[in-house]
Design a protein around this motif. Structure first.
Motif, PDB file in Angstrom:
ATOM      1  N   THR A 189       0.646  -1.267   0.102  1.00 36.63           N
ATOM      2  CA  THR A 189      -0.100   0.087   0.007  1.00 36.63           C
ATOM      3  C   THR A 189       0.827   1.339  -0.090  1.00 36.63           C
ATOM      4  O   THR A 189       0.336   2.341   0.013  1.00 36.63           O
ATOM      5  CB  THR A 189      -0.921   0.133   1.268  1.00 36.63           C
ATOM      6  N   LEU A 190       2.237   1.290   0.011  1.00 39.51           N
ATOM      7  CA  LEU A 190       2.959   2.500  -0.117  1.00 39.51           C
ATOM      8  C   LEU A 190       3.009   3.024  -1.466  1.00 39.51           C
ATOM      9  O   LEU A 190       2.826   2.438  -2.416  1.00 39.51           O
ATOM     10  CB  LEU A 190       4.209   2.211   0.285  1.00 39.51           C
ATOM     11  N   ASP A 191       3.217   4.255  -1.257  1.00 40.24           N
ATOM     12  CA  ASP A 191       3.513   5.039  -2.787  1.00 40.24           C
ATOM     13  C   ASP A 191       4.804   4.845  -3.030  1.00 40.24           C
ATOM     14  O   ASP A 191       5.680   4.696  -2.119  1.00 40.24           O
ATOM     15  CB  ASP A 191       3.125   6.514  -2.791  1.00 40.24           C
ATOM     16  N   TYR A 192       5.238   4.740  -4.369  1.00 38.49           N
ATOM     17  CA  TYR A 192       6.695   4.874  -4.611  1.00 38.49           C
ATOM     18  C   TYR A 192       6.686   5.797  -5.880  1.00 38.49           C
ATOM     19  O   TYR A 192       5.879   6.091  -6.555  1.00 38.49           O
ATOM     20  CB  TYR A 192       6.998   3.457  -4.783  1.00 38.49           C
ATOM     21  N   LEU A 193       8.070   6.048  -6.231  1.00 41.17           N
ATOM     22  CA  LEU A 193       8.647   6.767  -7.372  1.00 41.17           C
ATOM     23  C   LEU A 193       9.239   6.023  -8.205  1.00 41.17           C
ATOM     24  O   LEU A 193      10.109   5.238  -7.721  1.00 41.17           O
ATOM     25  CB  LEU A 193       9.472   7.931  -6.924  1.00 41.17           C
ATOM     26  N   ASP A 194       8.611   5.710  -9.474  1.00 42.61           N
ATOM     27  CA  ASP A 194       9.233   4.841 -10.141  1.00 42.61           C
ATOM     28  C   ASP A 194      10.422   5.529 -11.316  1.00 42.61           C
ATOM     29  O   ASP A 194      10.067   6.371 -11.937  1.00 42.61           O
ATOM     30  CB  ASP A 194       8.349   4.125 -11.096  1.00 42.61           C
ATOM     31  N   ASN A 195      11.588   5.144 -10.908  1.00 38.05           N
ATOM     32  CA  ASN A 195      12.756   5.652 -11.677  1.00 38.05           C
ATOM     33  C   ASN A 195      12.832   5.235 -13.000  1.00 38.05           C
ATOM     34  O   ASN A 195      13.683   6.048 -14.067  1.00 38.05           O
ATOM     35  CB  ASN A 195      14.000   5.386 -11.190  1.00 38.05           C
ATOM     36  N   LEU A 196      11.970   4.157 -13.542  1.00 37.84           N
ATOM     37  CA  LEU A 196      11.989   3.895 -14.670  1.00 37.84           C
ATOM     38  C   LEU A 196      10.734   4.418 -15.505  1.00 37.84           C
ATOM     39  O   LEU A 196      10.710   4.388 -16.765  1.00 37.84           O
ATOM     40  CB  LEU A 196      11.817   2.418 -14.700  1.00 37.84           C
ATOM     41  N   CYS A 197      10.088   5.316 -14.792  1.00 41.16           N
ATOM     42  CA  CYS A 197       8.931   5.967 -15.689  1.00 41.16           C
ATOM     43  C   CYS A 197       9.209   7.653 -15.193  1.00 41.16           C
ATOM     44  O   CYS A 197       8.088   8.101 -14.628  1.00 41.16           O
ATOM     45  CB  CYS A 197       7.692   5.571 -15.116  1.00 41.16           C
ATOM     46  N   GLU A 198      10.137   8.094 -15.140  1.00 38.69           N
ATOM     47  CA  GLU A 198      10.549   9.652 -14.893  1.00 38.69           C
ATOM     48  C   GLU A 198      10.066   9.795 -13.557  1.00 38.69           C
ATOM     49  O   GLU A 198       9.501  11.003 -13.270  1.00 38.69           O
ATOM     50  CB  GLU A 198       9.765  10.420 -15.822  1.00 38.69           C
ATOM     51  N   LYS A 199      10.331   8.995 -12.559  1.00 37.91           N
ATOM     52  CA  LYS A 199       9.977   9.301 -11.133  1.00 37.91           C
ATOM     53  C   LYS A 199       8.520   9.406 -10.951  1.00 37.91           C
ATOM     54  O   LYS A 199       8.204  10.165  -9.827  1.00 37.91           O
ATOM     55  CB  LYS A 199      10.874  10.534 -10.664  1.00 37.91           C
ATOM     56  N   LYS A 200       7.642   8.913 -11.913  1.00 42.16           N
ATOM     57  CA  LYS A 200       6.048   9.249 -11.738  1.00 42.16           C
ATOM     58  C   LYS A 200       5.834   8.515 -10.276  1.00 42.16           C
ATOM     59  O   LYS A 200       6.465   7.435  -9.851  1.00 42.16           O
ATOM     60  CB  LYS A 200       5.284   8.594 -12.847  1.00 42.16           C
ATOM     61  N   ARG A 201       4.580   8.846  -9.806  1.00 36.14           N
ATOM     62  CA  ARG A 201       4.377   8.214  -8.428  1.00 36.14           C
ATOM     63  C   ARG A 201       3.184   7.214  -8.484  1.00 36.14           C
ATOM     64  O   ARG A 201       2.197   7.436  -9.122  1.00 36.14           O
ATOM     65  CB  ARG A 201       3.809   9.574  -7.272  1.00 36.14           C
ATOM     66  N   PHE A 202       3.481   6.033  -7.843  1.00 38.81           N
ATOM     67  CA  PHE A 202       2.492   4.920  -8.193  1.00 38.81           C
ATOM     68  C   PHE A 202       2.066   4.451  -6.691  1.00 38.81           C
ATOM     69  O   PHE A 202       2.984   4.847  -5.815  1.00 38.81           O
ATOM     70  CB  PHE A 202       3.044   3.820  -8.693  1.00 38.81           C
ATOM     71  N   THR A 203       1.025   3.808  -6.455  1.00 39.19           N
ATOM     72  CA  THR A 203       0.770   3.101  -5.291  1.00 39.19           C
ATOM     73  C   THR A 203       1.116   1.484  -5.427  1.00 39.19           C
ATOM     74  O   THR A 203       0.563   1.031  -6.246  1.00 39.19           O
ATOM     75  CB  THR A 203      -0.656   3.224  -4.851  1.00 39.19           C
ATOM     76  N   GLU A 204       1.780   0.831  -4.449  1.00 41.23           N
ATOM     77  CA  GLU A 204       2.000  -0.482  -4.472  1.00 41.23           C
ATOM     78  C   GLU A 204       0.751  -1.065  -4.224  1.00 41.23           C
ATOM     79  O   GLU A 204       0.059  -1.228  -3.239  1.00 41.23           O
ATOM     80  CB  GLU A 204       2.961  -0.789  -3.520  1.00 41.23           C
ATOM     81  N   GLN A 205       0.660  -2.394  -5.396  1.00 43.80           N
ATOM     82  CA  GLN A 205      -0.884  -2.785  -5.032  1.00 43.80           C
ATOM     83  C   GLN A 205      -0.630  -4.270  -4.566  1.00 43.80           C
ATOM     84  O   GLN A 205      -1.733  -5.043  -3.994  1.00 43.80           O
ATOM     85  CB  GLN A 205      -1.496  -3.077  -6.779  1.00 43.80           C
ATOM     86  N   GLY A 206       0.502  -4.917  -4.706  1.00 45.21           N
ATOM     87  CA  GLY A 206       0.654  -6.325  -4.425  1.00 45.21           C
ATOM     88  C   GLY A 206       0.819  -6.242  -2.855  1.00 45.21           C
ATOM     89  O   GLY A 206       1.260  -5.365  -2.222  1.00 45.21           O
ATOM     90  N   ASP A 207       0.915  -7.410  -2.052  1.00 47.41           N
ATOM     91  CA  ASP A 207       0.896  -7.842  -0.890  1.00 47.41           C
ATOM     92  C   ASP A 207       2.387  -8.099  -0.680  1.00 47.41           C
ATOM     93  O   ASP A 207       2.867  -8.012   0.449  1.00 47.41           O
ATOM     94  CB  ASP A 207       0.047  -8.901  -0.203  1.00 47.41           C
ATOM     95  N   ALA A 208       3.170  -8.500  -1.318  1.00 46.43           N
ATOM     96  CA  ALA A 208       4.653  -8.386  -1.662  1.00 46.43           C
ATOM     97  C   ALA A 208       5.131  -8.168  -2.945  1.00 46.43           C
ATOM     98  O   ALA A 208       4.519  -8.464  -4.357  1.00 46.43           O
ATOM     99  CB  ALA A 208       5.242 -10.037  -1.449  1.00 46.43           C
ATOM    100  N   LEU A 209       6.392  -7.621  -3.148  1.00 46.37           N
ATOM    101  CA  LEU A 209       7.081  -7.272  -4.406  1.00 46.37           C
ATOM    102  C   LEU A 209       7.923  -8.493  -4.838  1.00 46.37           C
ATOM    103  O   LEU A 209       8.739  -9.114  -4.198  1.00 46.37           O
ATOM    104  CB  LEU A 209       7.847  -6.113  -4.147  1.00 46.37           C
ATOM    105  N   THR A 210       7.576  -8.880  -6.221  1.00 44.70           N
ATOM    106  CA  THR A 210       8.430  -9.942  -6.899  1.00 44.70           C
ATOM    107  C   THR A 210       8.794  -9.423  -7.923  1.00 44.70           C
ATOM    108  O   THR A 210       8.614  -8.203  -8.415  1.00 44.70           O
ATOM    109  CB  THR A 210       7.416 -11.187  -7.044  1.00 44.70           C
ATOM    110  N   PHE A 211       9.823  -9.889  -8.592  1.00 44.90           N
ATOM    111  CA  PHE A 211      10.633  -9.516  -9.569  1.00 44.90           C
ATOM    112  C   PHE A 211      10.635 -10.559 -10.775  1.00 44.90           C
ATOM    113  O   PHE A 211      10.708 -11.732 -11.079  1.00 44.90           O
ATOM    114  CB  PHE A 211      12.225  -9.706  -9.349  1.00 44.90           C
TER     115      PHE A 211
END
Length: 303
Positions: A189-211
């Motif tokens: 549920t945290l907001d993050y800045l995505d450096n691969l999208c010009e530091k645009k702000r998104f909100t984490e949707q998953g309950d865990a981050l996978t790669f």
């Protein structure tokens, strides 16, 4: 503090050795045989091993150990900036400087016995002032506890006559079995800045981050605990932090790894960076003020 070579008795030991360039490195050992190695080049932790000799930090086989080149792996310290800005080199200059062993560190409260630790000090040179015209004292304590926990405490004091601001990160490279088997918990549920999208702000949707592809994100205002679960190795890294509101998660993936001279083409699979950091809101210190950023890393084995 025992600066002689480590005996096999029940004391924590601190040993100063030199690398092939003659740069001092400090080896910390706890009573159970766990160890950590800190280089005075960058104040960088290069190794953190369990009592069984299992390496927990990733360092590239192609890492360059010649200052002022930064070393790819371990825990580089990013100060006074994280990333690229203005005239400073990427991630600032602290990770490329030769630090000193601090002979008279001010005491840290609640410091229990049995820890092997070293205090390092960075004071800017004339050349640093040309790039970043601020006077500071940066004190770093690296300590290895009886239970094998690795703690890094950074204290940065403004000894200028005017305020200055900085961003900061402990750019921790964890050694993992395979990036596609790993997940990061504690970012939901945290907001993050995505450096691969010009530091645009998104909100984490998953309950865990996978790669499954390149990831380069700054998670903002995270809780003080994040975990990296490595299912295949049956171990979990727990990251606890104070004074470091943000978490950087980075893996270069295949294409970017191939473009990096100091990283093997396939090595991105064996590493993930999860950093305690202060990036989104830079820290401002008034004259005489001091900031403290604390990172504690521990390992839990699961069955």
């Amino acid at each position: 503090m025992n600066h002689s070579s480590a005996e096999s008795d029940n004391r924590a030991a601190v040993e100063v050795i030199k690398d092939k360039n003659g740069i001092e490195q400090v080896v910390l050992r706890n009573q159970r045989g766990a160890s950590a190695k800190v280089s005075l080049h960058g104040g960088q932790v290069l190794s953190w091993k369990t009592e069984n000799g299992e390496e927990l930090l990733f360092t590239s086989n192609k890492a360059i150990f010649n200052p002022p080149k930064p070393v790819r792996g371990g825990i580089p310290i990013c100060f006074p900036q994280f990333g690229n800005r203005g005239s400073l080199e990427q991630h600032g200059f602290a990770r490329n400087k030769i630090w000193a062993i601090d002979q008279n560190p001010p005491p840290l409260p609640n410091y229990s016995n049995g820890n092997a630790y070293i205090d390092l000090l960075l004071i800017p040179s004339e050349d640093d002032h040309k790039l970043w015209p601020h006077s500071f004292e940066f004190r770093l304590r690296v300590s290895l506890a009886v239970d094998g926990y690795l703690t890094m405490i950074s204290r940065i004091r403004n000894v200028n006559s005017k305020p200055f601001s900085f961003s900061f990160g402990y750019h921790t490279y964890f050694s993992i079995s395979d990036i596609s088997e790993v997940r990061v918990e504690g970012l939901e549920t945290l907001d993050y800045l995505d450096n691969l999208c010009e530091k645009k702000r998104f909100t984490e949707q998953g309950d865990a981050l996978t790669f499954e592809s390149e990831v380069d994100r700054v998670y903002i205002d995270s809780s003080n605990m994040v975990a990296v679960l490595d299912h295949e190795r049956k171990r979990t890294f727990v990251i606890r932090k104070d004074g470091l509101p943000d978490v950087v998660v980075w893996n270069p993936w295949e294409k970017k790894a191939k473009s990096m001279v100091d990283l093997g083409d396939e090595e991105y699979k064996q590493m993930v960076c999860v950093d305690g950091a202060a990036i989104e809101k830079p820290i401002t210190l008034k004259p005489g003020e001091e900031w403290t950023g604390r990172l504690e890393l521990s390992l839990i084995h699961s069955t």
